[in-house]
Scaffold this active site. Sequence first.
Site, PDB file in Angstrom:
ATOM      1  N   ASP A  24       0.826  -1.214   0.000  1.00 55.30           N
ATOM      2  CA  ASP A  24       0.000   0.000   0.000  1.00 55.30           C
ATOM      3  C   ASP A  24       0.864   1.270   0.000  1.00 55.30           C
ATOM      4  O   ASP A  24       0.361   2.361  -0.258  1.00 55.30           O
ATOM      5  CB  ASP A  24      -0.954   0.016   1.203  1.00 55.30           C
ATOM      6  CG  ASP A  24      -0.253  -0.020   2.557  1.00 55.30           C
ATOM      7  OD1 ASP A  24       0.993  -0.174   2.607  1.00 55.30           O
ATOM      8  OD2 ASP A  24      -0.951   0.104   3.587  1.00 55.30           O
ATOM      9  N   GLU A  25       2.181   1.110   0.290  1.00 53.67           N
ATOM     10  CA  GLU A  25       3.030   2.308   0.430  1.00 53.67           C
ATOM     11  C   GLU A  25       3.202   3.041  -0.899  1.00 53.67           C
ATOM     12  O   GLU A  25       3.581   4.207  -0.915  1.00 53.67           O
ATOM     13  CB  GLU A  25       4.375   1.941   1.059  1.00 53.67           C
ATOM     14  CG  GLU A  25       4.171   1.240   2.391  1.00 53.67           C
ATOM     15  CD  GLU A  25       5.410   1.108   3.255  1.00 53.67           C
ATOM     16  OE1 GLU A  25       6.357   1.891   3.092  1.00 53.67           O
ATOM     17  OE2 GLU A  25       5.395   0.217   4.128  1.00 53.67           O
ATOM     18  N   LYS A  79       9.010  -0.011  -5.364  1.00 55.64           N
ATOM     19  CA  LYS A  79       7.866  -0.917  -5.517  1.00 55.64           C
ATOM     20  C   LYS A  79       6.873  -0.356  -6.531  1.00 55.64           C
ATOM     21  O   LYS A  79       6.293  -1.095  -7.336  1.00 55.64           O
ATOM     22  CB  LYS A  79       7.173  -1.151  -4.165  1.00 55.64           C
ATOM     23  CG  LYS A  79       7.954  -1.978  -3.171  1.00 55.64           C
ATOM     24  CD  LYS A  79       8.219  -3.407  -3.620  1.00 55.64           C
ATOM     25  CE  LYS A  79       6.967  -4.266  -3.635  1.00 55.64           C
ATOM     26  NZ  LYS A  79       7.294  -5.691  -3.947  1.00 55.64           N
TER      27      LYS A  79
HETATM   28  P1  NAD Z   1      11.406  -9.823   3.449  1.00 53.12           P
HETATM   29  O1  NAD Z   1      12.421  -8.742   3.362  1.00 53.12           O
HETATM   30  O2  NAD Z   1      11.145 -10.492   4.750  1.00 53.12           O
HETATM   31  O3  NAD Z   1      11.786 -11.002   2.415  1.00 53.12           O
HETATM   32  C1  NAD Z   1      12.240 -10.741   1.115  1.00 53.12           C
HETATM   33  C2  NAD Z   1      12.816 -12.038   0.556  1.00 53.12           C
HETATM   34  O4  NAD Z   1      13.250 -11.763  -0.790  1.00 53.12           O
HETATM   35  C3  NAD Z   1      14.047 -12.527   1.317  1.00 53.12           C
HETATM   36  O5  NAD Z   1      13.939 -13.925   1.529  1.00 53.12           O
HETATM   37  C4  NAD Z   1      15.227 -12.198   0.398  1.00 53.12           C
HETATM   38  O6  NAD Z   1      16.303 -13.110   0.521  1.00 53.12           O
HETATM   39  C5  NAD Z   1      14.549 -12.305  -0.965  1.00 53.12           C
HETATM   40  N1  NAD Z   1      15.231 -11.516  -2.001  1.00 53.12           N
HETATM   41  C6  NAD Z   1      15.666 -10.224  -1.915  1.00 53.12           C
HETATM   42  N2  NAD Z   1      16.245  -9.859  -3.068  1.00 53.12           N
HETATM   43  C7  NAD Z   1      16.152 -10.919  -3.914  1.00 53.12           C
HETATM   44  C8  NAD Z   1      16.545 -11.151  -5.257  1.00 53.12           C
HETATM   45  N3  NAD Z   1      17.164 -10.199  -5.970  1.00 53.12           N
HETATM   46  N4  NAD Z   1      16.286 -12.348  -5.815  1.00 53.12           N
HETATM   47  C9  NAD Z   1      15.674 -13.336  -5.098  1.00 53.12           C
HETATM   48  N5  NAD Z   1      15.291 -13.165  -3.817  1.00 53.12           N
HETATM   49  C10 NAD Z   1      15.520 -11.973  -3.234  1.00 53.12           C
HETATM   50  O7  NAD Z   1      10.083  -9.197   2.838  1.00 53.12           O
HETATM   51  P2  NAD Z   1       8.555  -9.509   3.179  1.00 53.12           P
HETATM   52  O8  NAD Z   1       8.136  -8.650   4.296  1.00 53.12           O
HETATM   53  O9  NAD Z   1       8.371 -10.980   3.271  1.00 53.12           O
HETATM   54  O10 NAD Z   1       7.857  -8.950   1.866  1.00 53.12           O
HETATM   55  C11 NAD Z   1       7.584  -9.802   0.752  1.00 53.12           C
HETATM   56  C12 NAD Z   1       6.917  -8.979  -0.325  1.00 53.12           C
HETATM   57  O11 NAD Z   1       5.706  -8.425   0.173  1.00 53.12           O
HETATM   58  C13 NAD Z   1       7.755  -7.793  -0.800  1.00 53.12           C
HETATM   59  O12 NAD Z   1       7.593  -7.664  -2.188  1.00 53.12           O
HETATM   60  C14 NAD Z   1       7.151  -6.597  -0.071  1.00 53.12           C
HETATM   61  O13 NAD Z   1       7.331  -5.416  -0.811  1.00 53.12           O
HETATM   62  C15 NAD Z   1       5.694  -7.023   0.008  1.00 53.12           C
HETATM   63  N6  NAD Z   1       4.926  -6.465   1.139  1.00 53.12           N
HETATM   64  C16 NAD Z   1       5.410  -6.542   2.413  1.00 53.12           C
HETATM   65  C17 NAD Z   1       4.616  -6.068   3.469  1.00 53.12           C
HETATM   66  C18 NAD Z   1       5.080  -6.182   4.907  1.00 53.12           C
HETATM   67  O14 NAD Z   1       4.402  -5.668   5.798  1.00 53.12           O
HETATM   68  N7  NAD Z   1       6.175  -6.861   5.199  1.00 53.12           N
HETATM   69  C19 NAD Z   1       3.375  -5.504   3.208  1.00 53.12           C
HETATM   70  C20 NAD Z   1       2.919  -5.439   1.886  1.00 53.12           C
HETATM   71  C21 NAD Z   1       3.704  -5.941   0.864  1.00 53.12           C
HETATM   72  P1  TYD Z   2       7.951  -0.685   9.843  1.00 54.31           P
HETATM   73  O1  TYD Z   2       7.657  -1.940  10.585  1.00 54.31           O
HETATM   74  O2  TYD Z   2       9.363  -0.393   9.463  1.00 54.31           O
HETATM   75  O3  TYD Z   2       7.008  -0.700   8.540  1.00 54.31           O
HETATM   76  P2  TYD Z   2       6.709   0.490   7.461  1.00 54.31           P
HETATM   77  O4  TYD Z   2       7.689   1.559   7.615  1.00 54.31           O
HETATM   78  O5  TYD Z   2       6.865  -0.258   6.168  1.00 54.31           O
HETATM   79  O6  TYD Z   2       5.291   0.914   7.736  1.00 54.31           O
HETATM   80  O7  TYD Z   2       7.400   0.530  10.675  1.00 54.31           O
HETATM   81  C1  TYD Z   2       6.037   0.594  11.063  1.00 54.31           C
HETATM   82  C2  TYD Z   2       5.830   1.922  11.726  1.00 54.31           C
HETATM   83  O8  TYD Z   2       6.571   1.951  12.964  1.00 54.31           O
HETATM   84  C3  TYD Z   2       6.349   3.085  10.909  1.00 54.31           C
HETATM   85  O9  TYD Z   2       5.475   4.202  11.093  1.00 54.31           O
HETATM   86  C4  TYD Z   2       7.714   3.394  11.510  1.00 54.31           C
HETATM   87  C5  TYD Z   2       7.514   3.032  12.981  1.00 54.31           C
HETATM   88  N1  TYD Z   2       8.733   2.536  13.683  1.00 54.31           N
HETATM   89  C6  TYD Z   2       9.095   3.077  14.914  1.00 54.31           C
HETATM   90  O10 TYD Z   2       8.425   3.983  15.445  1.00 54.31           O
HETATM   91  N2  TYD Z   2      10.213   2.604  15.525  1.00 54.31           N
HETATM   92  C7  TYD Z   2      10.995   1.627  14.980  1.00 54.31           C
HETATM   93  O11 TYD Z   2      12.036   1.250  15.586  1.00 54.31           O
HETATM   94  C8  TYD Z   2      10.600   1.059  13.730  1.00 54.31           C
HETATM   95  C9  TYD Z   2      11.413  -0.035  13.087  1.00 54.31           C
HETATM   96  C10 TYD Z   2       9.456   1.540  13.109  1.00 54.31           C
END
Ligand code: NAD
Ligand code: TYD
Length: 352
Positions: free
Chosen positions: A134-135, A163
């Site tokens: 959503d970012e 993204k």
């Molecule tokens: P993460 O950072 O935990 O995992 C990313 C994975 O991708 C890792 O295992 C890493 O080794 C692998 N990776 C990185 N670069 C690579 C490359 N060049 N080739 C192959 N593998 C590679 O991330 P996540 O939180 O699991 O997010 C997964 C996806 O979901 C991402 O695309 C992220 O943008 C999206 N997303 C995350 C969130 C969230 O809250 N974490 C929310 C919405 C969408």
């Molecule tokens: P984060 O988990 O990094 O996700 P995103 O930035 O993708 O939303 O952060 C969630 C929220 O928490 C964001 O507003 C930043 C804040 N935050 C803190 O206040 N302290 C921290 O140490 C971290 C890692 C995040």
Amino acid sequence: MTLLVTGCAGFIGSNFVHTWLAGSDETLVNLDKLTYAGNLANLASLKDDARHVFVQGDIGDRELVAQLLATHKPRAVLNFAAESHVDRSIHGPGDFVQTNIVGTFNLLESVRGYWSALPAEQQTAFRFLHVSTDEVYGTLEANDPPFAETKNYEPNSPYSASKAASDHLVRAWHHTYGLPVLTTNCSNNYGPYHFPEKLIPLVIHNALAGKPLPIYGDGQQVRDWLYVEDHCRAIARVLADGRVGETYNIGGWNEKPNLEVVHTLCAVLDELQPRADGQPYASQITYVKDRPGHDRRYAIDARKIERDLGWKPQETFETGIRKTVQWYLSHQDWVEGVTSGNYRQWVGKQYG
Ligand code: NAD
Ligand code: TYD
């Protein structure tokens, strides 16, 4: 039947693998580079399971991806792989441009080569599902409506800009070449296997270690939280029945200011594992310098996926947070494994 999934040694991807294999015998070929965020311990329980095939490699390696596609002949490719942490993107945006933009471009090209040579029936059935955030929509004021799929893109961080660029490439590969794509834009996830650089696992980890719980700025930034398994189930629904070329916003209607999230975590920890000195964990809360360009509020309007695909989250914030804290308490070995070495360097760089 086989799916090629990328980045599934990370947080959401590994949860997707577990959720998927709990309900299906379809093989998952998992291509992951194993960056600092990728961890095979997330998949340890599948070590002897033939339904999960792990391949270490880069989504941008066209030769490798072409070879995997030719060998495994997947019916779909799901792209989870990304650099995913906003704070790291501020310190070093290069990796984000490389993996999220250039990597997605190369992956799309490899997949287009494979898809265009498939027999007509398989071409029609094929899907490329791109997992996004959503970012990309930017930030909301307190009274703005939540992000619908029609919201214009206004990314503000190097992470969200990279993204957004990848989403545009995916869209263009459909529009121009006819590649059957689907894109999902999800809100903040939390749950098991979440790397402790993100807010929720960082706070649980620091609380138990007796360290400060860092709140950026005034702590009133709002995020819309979704339990990771609900996200994984939504992706499966979109893959099954999503309309080709469309995007789906995924969220659980759980907007919370960061400070409230941290207080909730502290309260659950106070109950499940009280501090030895009887003091509340909330006493460890510390205000620190704000993140540059910090987005104030994210919120998802999830009506499209609810209406068109019948998806709804199964967890509330309260049930999901409790499960998450319980998971971290019973997986301290996993936490120790991921917080050694490089992790300490990151914490030093970010928090001083
Ligand atoms: P993460 O950072 O935990 O995992 C990313 C994975 O991708 C890792 O295992 C890493 O080794 C692998 N990776 C990185 N670069 C690579 C490359 N060049 N080739 C192959 N593998 C590679 O991330 P996540 O939180 O699991 O997010 C997964 C996806 O979901 C991402 O695309 C992220 O943008 C999206 N997303 C995350 C969130 C969230 O809250 N974490 C929310 C919405 C969408
Ligand atoms: P984060 O988990 O990094 O996700 P995103 O930035 O993708 O939303 O952060 C969630 C929220 O928490 C964001 O507003 C930043 C804040 N935050 C803190 O206040 N302290 C921290 O140490 C971290 C890692 C995040």
